[in-house]
Each structure stands twice: as C-alpha cells, then as structure tokens.
Scaffold this motif. Sequence first.
Motif, PDB file in Angstrom:
ATOM      1  N   GLY A  18      -9.001 -45.032  83.690  1.00 46.22           N
ATOM      2  CA  GLY A  18      -7.921 -44.706  82.770  1.00 46.22           C
ATOM      3  C   GLY A  18      -7.725 -43.219  82.545  1.00 46.22           C
ATOM      4  N   LEU A  19      -8.647 -42.399  83.020  1.00 51.36           N
ATOM      5  CA  LEU A  19      -8.507 -40.950  82.873  1.00 51.36           C
ATOM      6  C   LEU A  19      -7.403 -40.468  83.811  1.00 51.36           C
ATOM      7  N   ALA A  20      -6.505 -39.669  83.302  1.00 49.45           N
ATOM      8  CA  ALA A  20      -5.415 -39.139  84.120  1.00 49.45           C
ATOM      9  C   ALA A  20      -5.986 -38.308  85.266  1.00 49.45           C
ATOM     10  N   ASP A  21      -5.347 -38.364  86.420  1.00 50.93           N
ATOM     11  CA  ASP A  21      -5.794 -37.613  87.593  1.00 50.93           C
ATOM     12  C   ASP A  21      -5.979 -36.133  87.266  1.00 50.93           C
ATOM     13  N   PHE A  22      -5.052 -35.573  86.531  1.00 50.27           N
ATOM     14  CA  PHE A  22      -5.076 -34.154  86.175  1.00 50.27           C
ATOM     15  C   PHE A  22      -6.335 -33.782  85.392  1.00 50.27           C
ATOM     16  N   ASP A  23      -6.885 -34.742  84.660  1.00 45.99           N
ATOM     17  CA  ASP A  23      -8.021 -34.498  83.763  1.00 45.99           C
ATOM     18  C   ASP A  23      -9.376 -34.873  84.341  1.00 45.99           C
ATOM     19  N   ARG A  24      -9.423 -35.267  85.620  1.00 49.67           N
ATOM     20  CA  ARG A  24     -10.706 -35.641  86.205  1.00 49.67           C
ATOM     21  C   ARG A  24     -11.595 -34.410  86.376  1.00 49.67           C
ATOM     22  N   PRO A  25     -12.847 -34.499  85.910  1.00 51.95           N
ATOM     23  CA  PRO A  25     -13.790 -33.377  86.068  1.00 51.95           C
ATOM     24  C   PRO A  25     -14.488 -33.439  87.428  1.00 51.95           C
ATOM     25  N   LEU A  26     -15.273 -32.428  87.714  1.00 50.19           N
ATOM     26  CA  LEU A  26     -16.114 -32.450  88.911  1.00 50.19           C
ATOM     27  C   LEU A  26     -17.251 -33.444  88.719  1.00 50.19           C
TER      28      LEU A  26
END
Length: 173
Positions: A18-26
């Motif tokens: 559910g995390l937006a692609d833009f907000d994915r961390p390393l």
Amino acid sequence: MPKLVLMRHAKSDWDKPGLADFDRPLSPRGERTIPRVMAALEALDIMPDHVICSTALRTRQTLALALQGWKDDMRIDMTKAVYEAEAEDLIELVSDAVRGDAPETLTIIGHNPAMEDLAAILAGPGSDQEGLDRIHTKYPTAAVAVFDGSWDDFGPGRMKLETFIVPRELPEA
C-alpha cells in the motif's frame, strides 16, 4: 573531457503493501550496495560537480549515501521531473544543465526505464560495446553508466559509453 554519469537508485524495499511507489525507501541490501558502487566510481576518479536527482525517497536516500564519498561543494538539483521522466525528458534536463557554466561531471540519479533508455540512446561511436550490450540486457538497481563526450555536441548517439558498473560484479566493501 566532460562526463555524464547515469546512476539508477539502489534496491528499494517492497515490504510495505500500500505504500506509494514514490515513497518506497531503500532496502537494507540497497543501503549496503552504494559504498561498493562509490568505491568503483572513486577508482575511476569520477567526482560530480553537479547532481540532478529525483525527489522519490529511494533516490534521495541513494544520493545521501553517495554524498558520503563525494565532495560537499557540488550543485544539487532535486526535481520530481526525473521521477516522471522518459529518456527524452532527461536529455532536455541535461541540455539545460550544461548551458552556460557547464559542469565537468554531471550525474543523474533516477529510475528505470528512463535510465536504461537514455543510456541506449546516448551511446555513440567508440562506446564500450560489452557495456552497451549489458545495458540492453538489464540496467539493475544501483548500476551506473559513465559517458564522456562534449557538451557542445551532446545528444543521441553522440556520447561515448566509457563503462557500465553493475553492483553484483563488484567486490564486497
């Protein structure tokens, strides 16, 4: 000779549904990869004086790790345009960045497929054919394509692919 460095962000974390692609961390693996890539760039004496970076979280984190090995007086431009870009858009960003007081080494930290497409479009005569073949096969996370050429003649087919760095081929740091 001017250099263009195309760095794809390091491996991102997909563990949060559910995390937006833009907000994915390393991912932890992505964090461990960047020091090896930086050592390879240092061995080639690659030190950017201008960085254009996507504003997505994973690219910002990639930049933060890269800055541990880069000088601190470089120009850094953060723009969502890199996140949303296709190869042609990145060509325009580079063209704008090298007008006037052009950097000696410009680095873009971005995403696929734009990074892979841009590398394929820019490669011209004298390019490392093995590296170009590998780019066409896969441009993995944290991979880096290093081009040289002239900013006055910058454009499709006019840069020379010097090397293509793939993290899994690098020694452990």
